[in-house]
Design an enzyme around this catalytic site. Structure first.
Site, PDB file in Angstrom:
ATOM      1  N   ALA A  70       6.845  -3.834  -0.778  1.00 65.39           N
ATOM      2  CA  ALA A  70       8.155  -3.206  -0.563  1.00 65.39           C
ATOM      3  C   ALA A  70       8.460  -2.089  -1.553  1.00 65.39           C
ATOM      4  CB  ALA A  70       9.252  -4.277  -0.620  1.00 65.39           C
ATOM      5  N   ALA A  71       7.782  -2.078  -2.714  1.00 64.82           N
ATOM      6  CA  ALA A  71       8.026  -1.006  -3.697  1.00 64.82           C
ATOM      7  C   ALA A  71       7.078   0.167  -3.497  1.00 64.82           C
ATOM      8  CB  ALA A  71       7.887  -1.551  -5.114  1.00 64.82           C
ATOM      9  N   GLN A 129       5.138   3.338  -1.161  1.00 68.41           N
ATOM     10  CA  GLN A 129       5.765   4.514  -0.535  1.00 68.41           C
ATOM     11  C   GLN A 129       6.197   4.275   0.914  1.00 68.41           C
ATOM     12  OE1 GLN A 129       3.687   8.087  -0.022  1.00 68.41           O
ATOM     13  NE2 GLN A 129       1.752   7.145   0.572  1.00 68.41           N
ATOM     14  N   GLY A 156       7.161   1.329   2.001  1.00 71.14           N
ATOM     15  CA  GLY A 156       8.342   0.474   1.793  1.00 71.14           C
ATOM     16  C   GLY A 156       9.584   1.317   1.529  1.00 71.14           C
ATOM     17  N   ARG A 205      -8.145   1.845  -1.317  1.00 71.97           N
ATOM     18  CA  ARG A 205      -9.573   2.023  -1.586  1.00 71.97           C
ATOM     19  C   ARG A 205      -9.745   2.871  -2.847  1.00 71.97           C
ATOM     20  NH1 ARG A 205     -13.656   3.459   3.276  1.00 71.97           N
ATOM     21  NH2 ARG A 205     -15.580   3.622   2.115  1.00 71.97           N
ATOM     22  N   GLY A 245      -0.955  -2.830   6.339  1.00 73.19           N
ATOM     23  CA  GLY A 245      -1.895  -2.619   5.235  1.00 73.19           C
ATOM     24  C   GLY A 245      -3.323  -2.590   5.747  1.00 73.19           C
ATOM     25  N   ASP A 286      -0.553   6.265  15.329  1.00 74.69           N
ATOM     26  CA  ASP A 286      -1.611   7.014  16.018  1.00 74.69           C
ATOM     27  C   ASP A 286      -1.128   7.457  17.400  1.00 74.69           C
ATOM     28  OD1 ASP A 286      -3.522   6.380  13.892  1.00 74.69           O
ATOM     29  OD2 ASP A 286      -3.396   4.350  14.671  1.00 74.69           O
ATOM     30  N   ARG A 309       1.296  10.296  16.931  1.00 75.81           N
ATOM     31  CA  ARG A 309       0.559  11.512  16.563  1.00 75.81           C
ATOM     32  C   ARG A 309      -0.082  12.135  17.807  1.00 75.81           C
ATOM     33  NH1 ARG A 309      -2.531   8.755  11.382  1.00 75.81           N
ATOM     34  NH2 ARG A 309      -1.114   9.478   9.742  1.00 75.81           N
ATOM     35  N   HIS A 321      -7.593   0.730  14.199  1.00 75.61           N
ATOM     36  CA  HIS A 321      -6.837   1.775  13.502  1.00 75.61           C
ATOM     37  C   HIS A 321      -7.763   2.353  12.430  1.00 75.61           C
ATOM     38  CE1 HIS A 321      -3.962   4.039  11.216  1.00 75.61           C
ATOM     39  NE2 HIS A 321      -4.298   3.362  10.144  1.00 75.61           N
TER      40      HIS A 321
HETATM   41  P1  NAX Z   1       1.352   2.135  -1.770  1.00 77.87           P
HETATM   42  O1  NAX Z   1       0.138   2.018  -2.635  1.00 77.87           O
HETATM   43  O2  NAX Z   1       2.353   3.193  -2.048  1.00 77.87           O
HETATM   44  O3  NAX Z   1       2.125   0.745  -1.760  1.00 77.87           O
HETATM   45  C1  NAX Z   1       1.480  -0.478  -1.595  1.00 77.87           C
HETATM   46  C2  NAX Z   1       2.323  -1.517  -2.263  1.00 77.87           C
HETATM   47  O4  NAX Z   1       1.750  -2.770  -1.978  1.00 77.87           O
HETATM   48  C3  NAX Z   1       2.357  -1.356  -3.803  1.00 77.87           C
HETATM   49  O5  NAX Z   1       3.705  -1.316  -4.235  1.00 77.87           O
HETATM   50  C4  NAX Z   1       1.638  -2.615  -4.286  1.00 77.87           C
HETATM   51  O6  NAX Z   1       2.198  -3.113  -5.490  1.00 77.87           O
HETATM   52  C5  NAX Z   1       1.869  -3.563  -3.119  1.00 77.87           C
HETATM   53  N1  NAX Z   1       0.927  -4.668  -3.039  1.00 77.87           N
HETATM   54  C6  NAX Z   1      -0.399  -4.671  -3.321  1.00 77.87           C
HETATM   55  N2  NAX Z   1      -0.904  -5.885  -3.169  1.00 77.87           N
HETATM   56  C7  NAX Z   1       0.105  -6.680  -2.747  1.00 77.87           C
HETATM   57  C8  NAX Z   1       0.205  -8.060  -2.439  1.00 77.87           C
HETATM   58  N3  NAX Z   1      -0.851  -8.858  -2.536  1.00 77.87           N
HETATM   59  N4  NAX Z   1       1.410  -8.538  -2.060  1.00 77.87           N
HETATM   60  C9  NAX Z   1       2.478  -7.729  -1.978  1.00 77.87           C
HETATM   61  N5  NAX Z   1       2.449  -6.424  -2.293  1.00 77.87           N
HETATM   62  C10 NAX Z   1       1.273  -5.906  -2.661  1.00 77.87           C
HETATM   63  O7  NAX Z   1       0.785   2.244  -0.279  1.00 77.87           O
HETATM   64  P2  NAX Z   1       1.546   2.739   1.032  1.00 77.87           P
HETATM   65  O8  NAX Z   1       1.387   4.206   1.158  1.00 77.87           O
HETATM   66  O9  NAX Z   1       2.910   2.166   1.069  1.00 77.87           O
HETATM   67  O10 NAX Z   1       0.609   2.098   2.168  1.00 77.87           O
HETATM   68  C11 NAX Z   1       0.543   0.713   2.376  1.00 77.87           C
HETATM   69  C12 NAX Z   1      -0.592   0.364   3.314  1.00 77.87           C
HETATM   70  O11 NAX Z   1      -0.384   0.941   4.595  1.00 77.87           O
HETATM   71  C13 NAX Z   1      -1.964   0.879   2.865  1.00 77.87           C
HETATM   72  O12 NAX Z   1      -2.912  -0.146   3.034  1.00 77.87           O
HETATM   73  C14 NAX Z   1      -2.254   1.988   3.837  1.00 77.87           C
HETATM   74  O13 NAX Z   1      -3.635   2.213   3.992  1.00 77.87           O
HETATM   75  C15 NAX Z   1      -1.603   1.459   5.078  1.00 77.87           C
HETATM   76  N6  NAX Z   1      -1.318   2.417   6.145  1.00 77.87           N
HETATM   77  C16 NAX Z   1      -1.467   1.988   7.418  1.00 77.87           C
HETATM   78  C17 NAX Z   1      -1.155   2.794   8.493  1.00 77.87           C
HETATM   79  C18 NAX Z   1      -1.288   2.288   9.891  1.00 77.87           C
HETATM   80  O14 NAX Z   1      -1.055   3.078  10.812  1.00 77.87           O
HETATM   81  N7  NAX Z   1      -1.663   1.048  10.157  1.00 77.87           N
HETATM   82  C19 NAX Z   1      -0.706   4.200   8.306  1.00 77.87           C
HETATM   83  C20 NAX Z   1      -0.157   4.457   6.941  1.00 77.87           C
HETATM   84  C21 NAX Z   1      -0.883   3.759   5.826  1.00 77.87           C
HETATM   85  O15 NAX Z   1      -2.019   4.521   5.497  1.00 77.87           O
END
Ligand code: NAX
Length: 327
Positions: free
Chosen positions: A12-13, A15, A17, A92, A130, A159, A162, A187
């Protein structure tokens, strides 16, 4: 006043989120008369940042936001939740192989699935964002004891959006004119945005655009590589559009689909269209009542589409094989 819908959000913290919570709290996800309770989940090191986000939620004084809790404990975070939005995962890193990432994130989704099985509401639905989201979803589903597999989804709606936008620009129409756009498979960069069945203003997209070479060779890679293009331009991955994709996914699952149309979301395959049963794969989905969904039958799969779908499904089978020790 309706009873609030409880929504848990992991990461949730992060980007996404930051773009998502305010839209949920404002009513964009469940409508203007539906109160919501947010349960925000983060890992310990991000709890401080999360407190800042909660302060900002407070400062919006959203009329529909009933309560906000924060926790790094999964059972507390998923307690009584109706919608579990699993956004958080480990990105990654340099030198990390795809299989390393699958393994690291796979372990996260094992624990989250178990906690959802123990603590969520009886009607819980789970949307995994995620990455690698399809396989993370598969892992969570396998570990969420007592939660039916048809309640698990992985997001391909960004997707789809887009792809609709790309077709609309090419045809010189508004994106709302583009319907019946299905993303098939994973995805990932193997996803197949199916323009053969898409419609523009009710007519086949292939008739309106009438440029099969562009559709096959420019449109498909543009959709597949859009995430990389955003990173290149913005210096950070898609966040607001990803949050919007989550809002659209939940809204589509909660409201009857327009007549003749469908939307894209990865579901636990019932074996339709030659896609192995039990894989979490994207396909054309409809819901008549906003509660149960079904795969749209009779969508034409020509030889070109078959090859693209099969390639993406092969990738999903490879991911499944790589995490089989977690299933
Ligand atoms: P961020 O790195 O900004 O935020 C991820 C957050 O998850 C961080 O605040 C981190 O502390 C937290 N986190 C990590 N492990 C955790 C756990 N075990 N429990 C709870 N929180 C945890 O990434 P953000 O840009 O918000 O992207 C989040 C995910 O969305 C990434 O895996 C990204 O690849 C994926 N995406 C998926 C998309 C889709 O269409 N399915 C598109 C957008 C995005 O790329």
């Amino acid at each position: 006043m309706k009873n609030p819908i409880t929504v848990s959000v992991t990461g949730a913290a992060g980007q996404i989120g930051y773009a998502l919570l305010f839209r949920i709290a404002s009513g964009a996800m469940f409508g203007p008369d539906q109160p919501v309770a947010l349960r925000l989940i983060e890992i310990e090191p991000a709890m401080n940042a999360l407190q800042g986000v909660v302060m900002e939620l407070d400062d919006c004084a959203f009329p529909l936001l009933q309560s906000v809790t924060t926790s790094s404990d999964l059972d507390e975070g998923f307690n009584g939740t109706n919608w579990a939005l699993l956004v958080g995962s480990v990105p990654r890193g340099a030198g990390m192989e795809r299989n390393d990432l699958l393994g690291i994130n796979g372990k996260i989704f094992t624990g989250q699935g178990e906690a959802i099985g123990r603590s969520a509401a009886a009607d819980v639905r789970v949307v995994v964002v995620g990455n690698p989201c399809n396989t993370n979803c598969l892992i969570a589903m396998q570990h969420a004891s007592g939660v039916p597999s048809d309640r698990f989804f992985a997001m391909t709606r960004l997707d789809e959006n887009r792809a609709k936008s790309q077709l609309a620009v090419k045809a010189g129409v508004h994106s709302s004119e583009v319907t019946n756009l299905c993303i098939w498979g994973n995805h990932s960069s193997t996803q197949y945005p199916d323009f053969y069945n898409a419609k523009i203003g009710g007519k086949p997209a292939t008739e309106v655009i009438n440029d099969e070479a562009w559709l096959q060779q420019t449109f498909i890679p543009a959709v597949q590589q859009r995430g990389s293009a955003i990173i290149k331009a913005r210096g950070a991955s898609s966040a607001a559009s990803a949050a919007n994709g989550i809002v659209d996914t939940v809204r589509s699952l909660c409201s009857p689909t327009a007549a003749g149309d469908w939307f894209s979301v990865a579901v636990c395959s019932p074996g339709a269209y030659g896609i192995d049963a039990g894989l979490i794969a994207s396909m054309p989905i409809r819901t008549e009542d906003g509660k149960t969904w079904s795969v749209v039958e009779g969508v034409e799969v020509n030889a070109f589409s078959r090859e693209k779908i099969d390639a993406s499904i092969a990738e999903l089978n490879g991911e499944k094989e790589a995490v089989k020790h977690l299933l």
